[in-house]
Write a protein that holds these residues in place. Structure first.
Motif, mmCIF file in Angstrom:
data_model
loop_
_atom_site.group_PDB
_atom_site.id
_atom_site.type_symbol
_atom_site.label_atom_id
_atom_site.label_comp_id
_atom_site.label_asym_id
_atom_site.label_seq_id
_atom_site.Cartn_x
_atom_site.Cartn_y
_atom_site.Cartn_z
ATOM 1 N N ASP A 62 28.600 56.452 38.956
ATOM 2 C CA ASP A 62 29.348 55.983 40.123
ATOM 3 C C ASP A 62 30.399 54.931 39.780
ATOM 4 O OD1 ASP A 62 27.821 57.600 41.905
ATOM 5 O OD2 ASP A 62 26.196 56.141 41.794
ATOM 6 N N ALA A 63 30.743 54.805 38.501
ATOM 7 C CA ALA A 63 31.708 53.790 38.090
ATOM 8 C C ALA A 63 33.114 54.146 38.575
ATOM 9 C CB ALA A 63 31.709 53.644 36.573
ATOM 10 N N ASP A 64 33.889 53.124 38.913
ATOM 11 C CA ASP A 64 35.283 53.340 39.295
ATOM 12 C C ASP A 64 36.132 53.697 38.086
ATOM 13 O OD1 ASP A 64 35.294 52.460 42.231
ATOM 14 O OD2 ASP A 64 34.333 50.762 41.242
ATOM 15 N N VAL A 65 35.789 53.138 36.938
ATOM 16 C CA VAL A 65 36.502 53.415 35.694
ATOM 17 C C VAL A 65 35.475 53.611 34.587
ATOM 18 C CG1 VAL A 65 38.185 52.588 34.001
ATOM 19 C CG2 VAL A 65 38.458 51.976 36.409
ATOM 20 N N ILE A 66 35.673 54.627 33.753
ATOM 21 C CA ILE A 66 34.850 54.824 32.564
ATOM 22 C C ILE A 66 35.689 54.443 31.354
ATOM 23 C CG2 ILE A 66 33.690 56.500 31.082
ATOM 24 C CD1 ILE A 66 32.964 58.076 33.578
ATOM 25 N N LEU A 67 35.154 53.549 30.544
ATOM 26 C CA LEU A 67 35.821 53.107 29.323
ATOM 27 C C LEU A 67 35.027 53.644 28.142
ATOM 28 C CD1 LEU A 67 37.934 51.349 27.824
ATOM 29 C CD2 LEU A 67 36.360 49.422 28.076
ATOM 30 N N LEU A 68 35.610 54.593 27.414
ATOM 31 C CA LEU A 68 34.941 55.135 26.229
ATOM 32 C C LEU A 68 35.384 54.351 25.005
ATOM 33 C CD1 LEU A 68 33.175 57.175 24.745
ATOM 34 C CD2 LEU A 68 35.164 58.700 24.615
ATOM 35 N N LEU A 69 34.407 53.753 24.349
ATOM 36 C CA LEU A 69 34.674 52.957 23.158
ATOM 37 C C LEU A 69 34.333 53.800 21.931
ATOM 38 C CD1 LEU A 69 35.654 50.009 22.888
ATOM 39 C CD2 LEU A 69 33.286 49.361 22.447
ATOM 40 N N VAL A 70 35.284 53.921 21.018
ATOM 41 C CA VAL A 70 35.097 54.726 19.812
ATOM 42 C C VAL A 70 35.316 53.843 18.594
ATOM 43 C CG1 VAL A 70 35.993 56.658 18.441
ATOM 44 C CG2 VAL A 70 35.783 56.878 20.928
ATOM 45 N N ASP A 71 34.388 53.883 17.662
ATOM 46 C CA ASP A 71 34.517 53.143 16.406
ATOM 47 C C ASP A 71 35.624 53.800 15.585
ATOM 48 O OD1 ASP A 71 34.240 52.191 13.764
ATOM 49 O OD2 ASP A 71 32.103 51.801 14.041
ATOM 50 N N ALA A 72 36.730 53.092 15.414
ATOM 51 C CA ALA A 72 37.886 53.669 14.720
ATOM 52 C C ALA A 72 37.567 54.015 13.275
ATOM 53 C CB ALA A 72 39.061 52.698 14.780
ATOM 54 N N ALA A 73 36.662 53.270 12.657
ATOM 55 C CA ALA A 73 36.309 53.534 11.262
ATOM 56 C C ALA A 73 35.485 54.810 11.134
ATOM 57 C CB ALA A 73 35.555 52.349 10.673
ATOM 58 N N ASP A 74 34.617 55.068 12.110
ATOM 59 C CA ASP A 74 33.779 56.276 12.075
ATOM 60 C C ASP A 74 34.562 57.519 12.473
ATOM 61 O OD1 ASP A 74 31.655 54.801 11.249
ATOM 62 O OD2 ASP A 74 30.664 54.722 13.203
ATOM 63 N N GLY A 75 35.522 57.354 13.379
ATOM 64 C CA GLY A 75 36.362 58.476 13.779
ATOM 65 C C GLY A 75 35.704 59.414 14.772
ATOM 66 N N LEU A 76 36.082 60.680 14.704
ATOM 67 C CA LEU A 76 35.653 61.682 15.675
ATOM 68 C C LEU A 76 34.310 62.271 15.247
ATOM 69 C CD1 LEU A 76 36.621 62.956 18.306
ATOM 70 C CD2 LEU A 76 37.802 64.690 16.982
ATOM 71 N N VAL A 109 39.170 55.991 30.215
ATOM 72 C CA VAL A 109 40.096 55.200 29.417
ATOM 73 C C VAL A 109 39.514 55.139 28.011
ATOM 74 C CG1 VAL A 109 41.185 52.958 29.126
ATOM 75 C CG2 VAL A 109 40.755 53.839 31.422
ATOM 76 N N LEU A 110 40.361 55.332 27.014
ATOM 77 C CA LEU A 110 39.898 55.337 25.625
ATOM 78 C C LEU A 110 40.276 54.037 24.945
ATOM 79 C CD1 LEU A 110 38.778 56.770 23.071
ATOM 80 C CD2 LEU A 110 41.092 57.685 22.728
ATOM 81 N N ASP A 139 43.262 58.702 30.526
ATOM 82 C CA ASP A 139 44.452 58.227 31.223
ATOM 83 C C ASP A 139 45.275 57.288 30.362
ATOM 84 O OD1 ASP A 139 43.859 59.625 33.598
ATOM 85 O OD2 ASP A 139 42.458 58.056 34.211
ATOM 86 N N ARG A 140 44.609 56.484 29.525
ATOM 87 C CA ARG A 140 45.304 55.548 28.643
ATOM 88 C C ARG A 140 44.518 55.396 27.349
ATOM 89 N NH1 ARG A 140 48.696 51.449 30.619
ATOM 90 N NH2 ARG A 140 48.668 50.690 28.461
#
Length: 300
Positions: free
Chosen positions: A87-101, A120-121, A148-149
């Motif tokens: 039910d969040a208004d915004v979802i912020l996905l945090l990705v470890d840049a060193a680990d990658g995809l 949001v990424l 979105d961003r």
């Protein structure tokens, strides 16, 4: 936004284990609410952090890392993560840049697509990845069509975090604040205290043992001199684990207690008397009462 109007909304912070969600939450709120360690799957339950930005109240939901669950406890942790995002208004996905995809990131993105959710990424730990890799990773994830961003940040140093705050300020809906201005979290003090001690288990003991333990605050007594007496139980699954937590001559648990007490006194700004006990309970990870004590739903 109309004149004198306030804003309020929920932002769910999702990510794979050890993406840096707890570090980012603590920085956003300006206080230590969620425990941090170099080990994965440190956070076990949902933690709410509250930040005031101008006339807006941002309610962050720090969730356990999302991974492929194997145990009942794992399933409960992953369920808590997705419940926090529902039910969040915004979802912020945090990705470890060193680990990658990684496979975990791919699975989270696939679940967002399936649910029809936008997000949001934020590529985190950017100081640990080459610029070319950052651009490639951002481009690959942007092609998924759910973001979105895209932001590049370091939750540890604070680089780029102000940009996310500014963006969230624009995205939050108008509405009254849901919590008092000086409240930082809805986590009960007893649970927060247990998490502080569990953090020391992660920081001081070897890789596997912290995952086999849980901590409960059994008693909390405010004393007349303004100090507080806290009694906690560390549950382990085997007698050999109890011996490790205690250490030779009780030195390990004494060190645990000293460091946890120092953290408590910084948080509470008063003197703390901490008493730690270790008990063996082979099936604590299957015990409904233990789940309730750490704020998780029991998954039979």
């Amino acid at each position: 936004m109309t004149a004198n109007a306030t804003k309020c909304g929920y932002v769910a912070i999702l990510g794979a284990p050890n993406a840096g969600k707890s570090t980012l939450l603590n920085r956003l709120v300006g206080a230590k609410l969620s425990i941090v360690s170099p080990k994965v799957q440190t956070t076990r339950t949902r933690v709410l952090g509250i930040q005031v930005l101008d006339a807006a109240q941002v309610i962050y939901i720090d969730t356990p890392g999302i991974f492929r669950p194997k145990r009942r406890l794992d399933r409960a942790m992953v369920a808590a993560a997705w419940s926090g995002a529902a039910d969040a208004d915004v979802i912020l996905l945090l990705v470890d840049a060193a680990d990658g995809l990684t496979d975990e990131v791919k699975a989270i993105v696939a679940s967002l697509k399936e649910a029809g959710r936008r997000a949001v990424l934020a590529l985190n730990k950017t100081d640990a990845a080459r610029h070319e890799k950052l651009l490639q990773l951002a481009g690959a994830l942007d092609l998924e069509g759910v973001f979105d961003r895209v932001f590049m940040i370091s939750g540890l140093s604070g680089d780029g975090v102000a940009d996310i705050e500014k963006y969230l300020l624009e995205r939050l809906p108008e509405g009254p604040w849901l919590y008092p201005e000086d409240q930082l979290s809805d986590v009960p003090q007893r649970l927060l205290a247990a998490e502080v001690t569990r953090e020391q288990l992660f920081l001081q003991l070897h890789d596997e043992l912290p995952y086999e333990t849980t901590v409960e605050t059994e008693a909390w007594e405010d004393l007349k001199d303004g100090s507080v007496k806290i009694s906690q139980v560390i549950y382990v699954q085997r007698a050999s684990q109890k011996a490790i937590v205690l250490g030779k001559g009780g030195r390990q648990i004494k060190r645990l207690g000293e460091r946890a007490r120092a953290e408590f006194e910084k948080m509470l700004e008063r003197r703390v008397h901490l008493f730690l006990f270790v008990k063996v309970r082979e099936d604590w990870a299957e015990d409904r009462e233990r789940y309730a004590a750490i704020g998780l739903e029991y998954d039979p």
